[in-house]
Write a protein that holds these residues in place. Structure first.
Motif, PDB file in Angstrom:
ATOM      1  N   TYR A   1      40.197  50.355  38.306  1.00  0.00           N
ATOM      2  CA  TYR A   1      39.831  49.240  39.169  1.00  0.00           C
ATOM      3  C   TYR A   1      40.070  47.946  38.406  1.00  0.00           C
ATOM      4  N   PHE A   2      40.649  46.976  39.077  1.00  0.00           N
ATOM      5  CA  PHE A   2      40.896  45.691  38.427  1.00  0.00           C
ATOM      6  C   PHE A   2      40.314  44.565  39.270  1.00  0.00           C
ATOM      7  N   SER A   3      39.949  43.486  38.579  1.00  0.00           N
ATOM      8  CA  SER A   3      39.391  42.326  39.255  1.00  0.00           C
ATOM      9  C   SER A   3      39.503  41.117  38.341  1.00  0.00           C
ATOM     10  N   GLN A   4      39.838  39.976  38.901  1.00  0.00           N
ATOM     11  CA  GLN A   4      39.915  38.715  38.166  1.00  0.00           C
ATOM     12  C   GLN A   4      39.329  37.618  39.043  1.00  0.00           C
ATOM     13  N   THR A   5      38.570  36.705  38.448  1.00  0.00           N
ATOM     14  CA  THR A   5      38.029  35.544  39.153  1.00  0.00           C
ATOM     15  C   THR A   5      38.133  34.329  38.249  1.00  0.00           C
TER      16      THR A   5
ATOM     17  N   SER B   1      43.889  40.955  52.720  1.00  0.00           N
ATOM     18  CA  SER B   1      44.087  42.303  52.183  1.00  0.00           C
ATOM     19  C   SER B   1      45.589  42.574  52.199  1.00  0.00           C
ATOM     20  N   PHE B   2      46.034  43.347  51.226  1.00  0.00           N
ATOM     21  CA  PHE B   2      47.458  43.594  51.043  1.00  0.00           C
ATOM     22  C   PHE B   2      47.802  45.052  51.312  1.00  0.00           C
ATOM     23  N   ASP B   3      49.088  45.300  51.599  1.00  0.00           N
ATOM     24  CA  ASP B   3      49.588  46.668  51.733  1.00  0.00           C
ATOM     25  C   ASP B   3      49.520  47.376  50.389  1.00  0.00           C
ATOM     26  N   SER B   4      49.493  48.702  50.407  1.00  0.00           N
ATOM     27  CA  SER B   4      49.658  49.472  49.171  1.00  0.00           C
ATOM     28  C   SER B   4      51.082  49.254  48.670  1.00  0.00           C
ATOM     29  N   ILE B   5      51.267  49.416  47.362  1.00  0.00           N
ATOM     30  CA  ILE B   5      52.596  49.184  46.784  1.00  0.00           C
ATOM     31  C   ILE B   5      52.870  50.242  45.721  1.00  0.00           C
TER      32      ILE B   5
ATOM     33  N   SER C   1      50.725  53.854  42.235  1.00  0.00           N
ATOM     34  CA  SER C   1      50.343  53.323  43.531  1.00  0.00           C
ATOM     35  C   SER C   1      49.214  52.332  43.304  1.00  0.00           C
ATOM     36  N   ILE C   2      49.313  51.180  43.934  1.00  0.00           N
ATOM     37  CA  ILE C   2      48.238  50.190  43.893  1.00  0.00           C
ATOM     38  C   ILE C   2      47.743  50.030  45.318  1.00  0.00           C
ATOM     39  N   GLN C   3      46.427  50.175  45.484  1.00  0.00           N
ATOM     40  CA  GLN C   3      45.839  50.188  46.813  1.00  0.00           C
ATOM     41  C   GLN C   3      44.611  49.275  46.877  1.00  0.00           C
ATOM     42  N   PHE C   4      44.147  49.055  48.086  1.00  0.00           N
ATOM     43  CA  PHE C   4      42.900  48.321  48.347  1.00  0.00           C
ATOM     44  C   PHE C   4      42.875  46.959  47.641  1.00  0.00           C
ATOM     45  N   VAL C   5      44.010  46.268  47.669  1.00  0.00           N
ATOM     46  CA  VAL C   5      44.102  44.959  47.009  1.00  0.00           C
ATOM     47  C   VAL C   5      43.617  43.877  47.976  1.00  0.00           C
ATOM     48  N   ASN C   6      42.683  43.069  47.509  1.00  0.00           N
ATOM     49  CA  ASN C   6      42.131  41.964  48.288  1.00  0.00           C
ATOM     50  C   ASN C   6      42.178  40.690  47.458  1.00  0.00           C
TER      51      ASN C   6
ATOM     52  N   ILE D   1      38.982  31.597  43.086  1.00  0.00           N
ATOM     53  CA  ILE D   1      39.940  32.613  43.523  1.00  0.00           C
ATOM     54  C   ILE D   1      39.587  33.938  42.851  1.00  0.00           C
ATOM     55  N   THR D   2      39.552  35.003  43.657  1.00  0.00           N
ATOM     56  CA  THR D   2      39.276  36.349  43.155  1.00  0.00           C
ATOM     57  C   THR D   2      40.289  37.309  43.749  1.00  0.00           C
ATOM     58  N   PHE D   3      40.833  38.211  42.923  1.00  0.00           N
ATOM     59  CA  PHE D   3      41.594  39.331  43.468  1.00  0.00           C
ATOM     60  C   PHE D   3      41.115  40.613  42.808  1.00  0.00           C
TER      61      PHE D   3
END
Length: 165
Positions: free
Chosen positions: A120-124, A33-37, A148-153, A75-77
């Motif tokens: 919401y964004f998602s790529q696999t 999981s990543f920090d908000s940016i 702001s980008i949040q909740f990035v996994n 790989i998924t983000f």
């Protein structure tokens, strides 16, 4: 359903030898999981889980995940773009560095515009890597905007398959 909420099970479970166990669907897993940016940059890692815990499949720094072993990986983000008041397209790129060359991984990028609401964004995708890969997530914004980008996994799964040549 019976009126008194009682049930009768009247079937027989056949008896026989146990079959072979199926193959597991992964060899290793890396969850990050990543920090908000709020600016164009690489995103910093906030938290990670590596499974199995004692493996050497992955090496992490504050902004990168290095896949150490060759193999096939899923790989998924994913995440949320919020507060994009200027409604600019925001690019999110999964970058890979291998043998000193940095590229955007094919199929693992996108431009999203949340407008005045969350987006919401998602790529696999699935990749076959022959040598170690160092992955990072990069945010690209044309011009200036407040966002702001949040909740990035990000999840990397090593699959138990091999590529035949």
């Amino acid at each position: 359903m019976n009126r008194n909420d009682t049930y009768v099970l009247d079937f027989v479970i056949p008896q026989g030898p146990f079959g072979a166990m199926g193959t597991p669907n992964l060899e290793s897993l890396c969850f990050v999981s990543f920090d908000s940016i709020t600016s164009q940059n690489h995103i910093r890692i906030n938290h990670s889980i590596l499974l199995p815990e004692n493996s050497n499949f992955y090496h992490l720094t504050d902004q990168t995940i290095t896949i150490v072993e060759a193999g096939i990986y899923e790989i998924t983000f994913c995440g949320v773009i919020d507060e994009n008041v200027d409604q600019q397209d925001i690019g999110i790129w999964l970058r890979s560095e291998s043998l000193g060359v940095t590229t955007n991984l094919p199929e693992m990028y996108g431009r999203w515009n949340s407008g005045t609401q969350n987006s919401y964004f998602s790529q696999t995708s699935i990749f076959s890597f022959d040598e170690p890969q160092t992955l990072s997530l990069f945010i690209e914004v044309p011009g200036t905007t407040n966002f702001s980008i949040q909740f990035v996994n990000l999840v990397v799964r090593k699959l138990p398959f091999s590529v035949s040549t």
